[in-house]
Design a protein around this motif. Structure first.
Motif, PDB file in Angstrom:
ATOM      1  N   UNK A   1       0.819  -1.219   0.000  1.00  0.00           N
ATOM      2  CA  UNK A   1       0.000   0.000   0.000  1.00  0.00           C
ATOM      3  C   UNK A   1       0.852   1.268   0.000  1.00  0.00           C
ATOM      4  N   UNK A   2       2.171   1.109   0.027  1.00  0.00           N
ATOM      5  CA  UNK A   2       3.082   2.256   0.119  1.00  0.00           C
ATOM      6  C   UNK A   2       4.116   2.222  -1.008  1.00  0.00           C
ATOM      7  N   UNK A   3       3.628   2.197  -2.229  1.00  0.00           N
ATOM      8  CA  UNK A   3       4.503   2.077  -3.395  1.00  0.00           C
ATOM      9  C   UNK A   3       4.633   3.430  -4.096  1.00  0.00           C
ATOM     10  N   UNK A   4       5.858   3.815  -4.403  1.00  0.00           N
ATOM     11  CA  UNK A   4       6.145   4.974  -5.245  1.00  0.00           C
ATOM     12  C   UNK A   4       6.771   4.485  -6.541  1.00  0.00           C
ATOM     13  N   UNK A   5       6.285   4.974  -7.674  1.00  0.00           N
ATOM     14  CA  UNK A   5       6.925   4.641  -8.946  1.00  0.00           C
ATOM     15  C   UNK A   5       7.830   5.794  -9.345  1.00  0.00           C
ATOM     16  N   UNK A   6       9.009   5.450  -9.881  1.00  0.00           N
ATOM     17  CA  UNK A   6      10.081   6.424 -10.103  1.00  0.00           C
ATOM     18  C   UNK A   6      10.822   6.055 -11.387  1.00  0.00           C
ATOM     19  N   UNK A   7      11.108   7.051 -12.195  1.00  0.00           N
ATOM     20  CA  UNK A   7      11.837   6.764 -13.420  1.00  0.00           C
ATOM     21  C   UNK A   7      12.565   7.975 -13.944  1.00  0.00           C
ATOM     22  N   UNK A   8      13.443   7.733 -14.908  1.00  0.00           N
ATOM     23  CA  UNK A   8      14.208   8.793 -15.567  1.00  0.00           C
ATOM     24  C   UNK A   8      14.004   8.697 -17.062  1.00  0.00           C
ATOM     25  N   UNK A   9      13.801   9.830 -17.710  1.00  0.00           N
ATOM     26  CA  UNK A   9      13.667   9.935 -19.147  1.00  0.00           C
ATOM     27  C   UNK A   9      12.487   9.105 -19.632  1.00  0.00           C
ATOM     28  N   UNK A  10      12.717   8.111 -20.510  1.00  0.00           N
ATOM     29  CA  UNK A  10      11.606   7.258 -20.938  1.00  0.00           C
ATOM     30  C   UNK A  10      10.941   6.602 -19.739  1.00  0.00           C
ATOM     31  N   UNK A  11      11.742   6.326 -18.689  1.00  0.00           N
ATOM     32  CA  UNK A  11      11.171   5.782 -17.462  1.00  0.00           C
ATOM     33  C   UNK A  11      10.263   6.771 -16.763  1.00  0.00           C
TER      34      UNK A  11
ATOM     35  N   UNK B   1       8.712   9.283 -18.300  1.00  0.00           N
ATOM     36  CA  UNK B   1       7.533   9.395 -19.157  1.00  0.00           C
ATOM     37  C   UNK B   1       6.595   8.223 -18.915  1.00  0.00           C
ATOM     38  N   UNK B   2       7.165   7.046 -18.694  1.00  0.00           N
ATOM     39  CA  UNK B   2       6.338   5.885 -18.378  1.00  0.00           C
ATOM     40  C   UNK B   2       5.574   6.103 -17.079  1.00  0.00           C
ATOM     41  N   UNK B   3       6.269   6.610 -16.057  1.00  0.00           N
ATOM     42  CA  UNK B   3       5.602   6.921 -14.786  1.00  0.00           C
ATOM     43  C   UNK B   3       4.415   7.846 -15.028  1.00  0.00           C
ATOM     44  N   UNK B   4       4.644   8.900 -15.827  1.00  0.00           N
ATOM     45  CA  UNK B   4       3.570   9.853 -16.114  1.00  0.00           C
ATOM     46  C   UNK B   4       2.398   9.185 -16.824  1.00  0.00           C
ATOM     47  N   UNK B   5       2.697   8.272 -17.734  1.00  0.00           N
ATOM     48  CA  UNK B   5       1.621   7.605 -18.469  1.00  0.00           C
ATOM     49  C   UNK B   5       0.842   6.649 -17.576  1.00  0.00           C
ATOM     50  N   UNK B   6       1.503   6.077 -16.576  1.00  0.00           N
ATOM     51  CA  UNK B   6       0.759   5.271 -15.600  1.00  0.00           C
ATOM     52  C   UNK B   6      -0.168   6.147 -14.766  1.00  0.00           C
ATOM     53  N   UNK B   7       0.155   7.409 -14.650  1.00  0.00           N
ATOM     54  CA  UNK B   7      -0.715   8.329 -13.912  1.00  0.00           C
ATOM     55  C   UNK B   7      -1.959   8.710 -14.714  1.00  0.00           C
ATOM     56  N   UNK B   8      -1.886   8.666 -16.050  1.00  0.00           N
ATOM     57  CA  UNK B   8      -3.033   9.101 -16.858  1.00  0.00           C
ATOM     58  C   UNK B   8      -3.808   7.950 -17.479  1.00  0.00           C
ATOM     59  N   UNK B   9      -3.302   6.727 -17.369  1.00  0.00           N
ATOM     60  CA  UNK B   9      -4.068   5.601 -17.893  1.00  0.00           C
ATOM     61  C   UNK B   9      -5.235   5.281 -16.959  1.00  0.00           C
ATOM     62  N   UNK B  10      -6.187   4.542 -17.468  1.00  0.00           N
ATOM     63  CA  UNK B  10      -7.271   4.015 -16.644  1.00  0.00           C
ATOM     64  C   UNK B  10      -8.061   5.126 -15.953  1.00  0.00           C
ATOM     65  N   UNK B  11      -8.210   6.264 -16.646  1.00  0.00           N
ATOM     66  CA  UNK B  11      -8.954   7.367 -16.072  1.00  0.00           C
ATOM     67  C   UNK B  11      -8.321   7.960 -14.830  1.00  0.00           C
ATOM     68  N   UNK B  12      -7.016   7.724 -14.660  1.00  0.00           N
ATOM     69  CA  UNK B  12      -6.342   8.205 -13.465  1.00  0.00           C
ATOM     70  C   UNK B  12      -6.475   7.287 -12.264  1.00  0.00           C
ATOM     71  N   UNK B  13      -7.130   6.152 -12.429  1.00  0.00           N
ATOM     72  CA  UNK B  13      -7.306   5.191 -11.337  1.00  0.00           C
ATOM     73  C   UNK B  13      -6.048   4.332 -11.224  1.00  0.00           C
TER      74      UNK B  13
END
Length: 550
Positions: free
Chosen positions: A227-237, A239-251
């Protein structure tokens, strides 16, 4: 978009039960996942489990298919070495200008252009690094690392997460580190009408998501709290983090509670059918053009033949630079619209996040266009590769915002220095803002009133000739266990990067757009304002959203 992987070559650097070795026990650590005993490696204050498969291998008929969850583990496994990287796209060396210092030439030749990774399609593995005294009841926060590499290169073995876990232990905010491989280049980001109809777009992102699901199921066995997970990335990583934030309606589906992005934000991309030309090219090159099902044919061709065709498509260091062939696109499944449109609609995860850039993001990617020396050639280049649908008047206005004056170009704040050509610094400024700086600022402007946000700027290594504070240079701030590492691990634990012994980092707001700025010299950090090139970036954002170039 790159999304540098190999910089770290330079660095010194439900579910089961666990029996990790405490510090006074020199035996190898073990964890029980389902019915299997998985043996790792003890290394000082941490234990490592490396190369754990988290999906079925995407080989044979599973090539160009959604990742398939791995069945329950039932065979003992030795997790003591990193798994193979996923197949990489070949990188071609642009013309290196004369006069670069030896250290810059060595950096280019020994890292970006000379990295060789053992690769295999059977590559979907992950790694877990935990404090040596962690146990199932520890409930430690978890940070998941997603590497960069332009969606075409990179792997997890380049990054040793031990420094992250060690820093967390030192600061008394112990955490568990996870990293995963994901499919790259066309194998992970094939794009066409055929791909859209089959529902198999953005497979690299789907792989990452599947690794997050694995973490939810198994990380408690290693001492982590799902329940305490942070996703972290650099560059394409990132951008991937950001896309996980906007997929699935933000859920987020409970997969993560916070995000940390280095040189990457929700960026403008078009429909997956815009990759049709590249798809058709590899179909023709592999002899699949006459097949009634070209996608199935591509699943069956030998990997060497497939990669030979992929390697003939543009990479991040080709002439067209960051307008790469293989990247996430709107597929109607993972991405239902341009990510920046989703942000504008509020379709984004309402979680705290940190995002930042290097000062000179575009220099590295401008080395491939040094033949451009005149104003008219810059306009032609931008029109041809970046904004083919934009009227010439739009591009002419853009040129006014990014003038030929080399003192205004990137590397920024270097005056008349680093002008490899009359247009190099101008192109570098435009590229860095278009792909990195402007999308970051847009994201913050849209979301800072809804959630806690922090932003940073790295201006370190500014004296590197031609490159300045180049893309990926901030990795040195974090994987070496340095000052940015402290901000990261405290954020992972407390959802706030601040703590004793550090410069206090205020949130970014529209009224006070604070940047934690990392500097060389006696004053390593200071708070500055995120207001530079404001009109230019606003124009870029509006223009790019109207005339998508990816």
């Amino acid at each position: 978009m790159l999304f540098l992987w190999p910089l770290l070559v330079l660095l010194a650097t439900c579910c089961g039960f666990v029996a990790t070795s405490p510090l006074n026990n020199h035996g190898p650590p073990t964890v029980t996942l389902d019915n299997a005993t998985v043996t790792g490696v003890a290394s000082g204050s941490v234990n490592k489990w490396l190369g754990i498969p988290f999906t079925l291998p995407p080989i044979g008929n599973l090539r160009f298919q959604l990742p398939q969850p791995i069945p329950p583990y039932n065979t003992s496994y030795s997790a003591i070495a990193y798994g193979s990287s996923c197949p990489q796209q070949a990188v071609s060396l642009p013309g290196v200008p004369p006069g670069l210092p030896t250290e810059t030439l060595n950096y280019l030749s020994e890292t970006i252009y000379k990295i060789v990774l053992p690769s295999s399609e059977d590559c979907l593995t992950l790694n877990v690094i935990a404090p040596a005294n962690a146990s199932p009841g520890s409930n430690l926060p978890v940070v998941i690392w997603i590497f960069g590499g332009g969606f075409e290169s990179g792997d997890t073995s380049t990054y040793d997460g031990s420094s992250i876990v060690d820093k967390a232990i030192d600061l008394n905010v112990p955490a568990v580190y996870v990293s995963m491989n994901y499919r790259l280049t066309a194998l992970g980001f094939l794009a066409s009408e055929e791909v859209k109809q089959a529902g198999v777009g953005n497979l690299g992102l789907q792989d990452q998501r599947q690794a997050m699901i694995w973490v939810q199921k198994y990380i408690s066995a290693f001492g982590g709290d799902p329940t305490k997970v942070t996703i972290w990335g650099e560059s394409a990583g990132a951008m991937s983090v950001a896309l996980h934030m906007v997929t699935n309606g933000g859920n987020t589906e409970g997969l993560f509670r916070a995000a940390f992005m280095q040189s990457g934000s929700p960026f403008p991309v078009g429909d997956i059918t815009q990759g049709q030309g590249y798809y058709d090219f590899i179909v023709n090159q592999t002899g699949c053009a006459g097949s009634p099902d070209t996608l199935q044919c591509l699943r069956e061709v030998p990997l060497d033949m497939l990669m030979n065709s992929i390697n003939q498509t543009p990479s991040s260091f080709s002439y067209q630079s960051l307008v790469v062939a293989w990247l996430p696109r709107v597929d109607g499944v993972f991405l239902t619209a341009d990510p920046q449109e989703l942000v504008s609609q509020g379709s984004v995860a309402n979680i705290p996040f940190i995002t930042g850039d290097c000062d000179d993001e575009g220099t590295l990617f401008s080395l491939s266009s040094l033949n451009i020396t005149m104003d008219s050639q810059v306009e032609e280049y931008v029109q041809t590769y970046w904004l083919p649908n934009a009227p010439s008047t739009i591009i002419q206005q853009l040129m006014l915002y990014y003038p030929e004056d080399i003192t205004q170009g990137s590397p920024f704040d270097t005056g008349n220095l680093n002008a490899l050509t009359p247009q190099f610094k101008r192109i570098a400024a435009l590229m860095g803002d278009a792909v990195f700086q402007a999308p970051r600022r847009f994201f913050l402007e849209q979301r800072s009133s809804n959630q806690n946000t922090w932003a940073f700027l790295s201006k370190r290594l500014k004296t590197v000739v031609a490159l300045g504070s180049f893309h990926g240079s901030d990795i040195f701030n974090i994987y070496g266990g340095n000052d940015m590492t402290s901000y990261l691990v405290r954020f992972v634990t407390n959802l706030d990067p601040n703590g004793a012994g550090q410069l206090q980092w205020p949130t970014w707001t529209s009224n006070s757009p604070n940047l934690l700025t990392f500097l060389d010299g006696l004053i390593p950090q200071q708070i500055t304002q995120d207001t530079y090139r404001a009109d230019a970036m606003t124009y870029l954002t509006n223009m790019v959203m109207q005339y998508l170039f990816f």
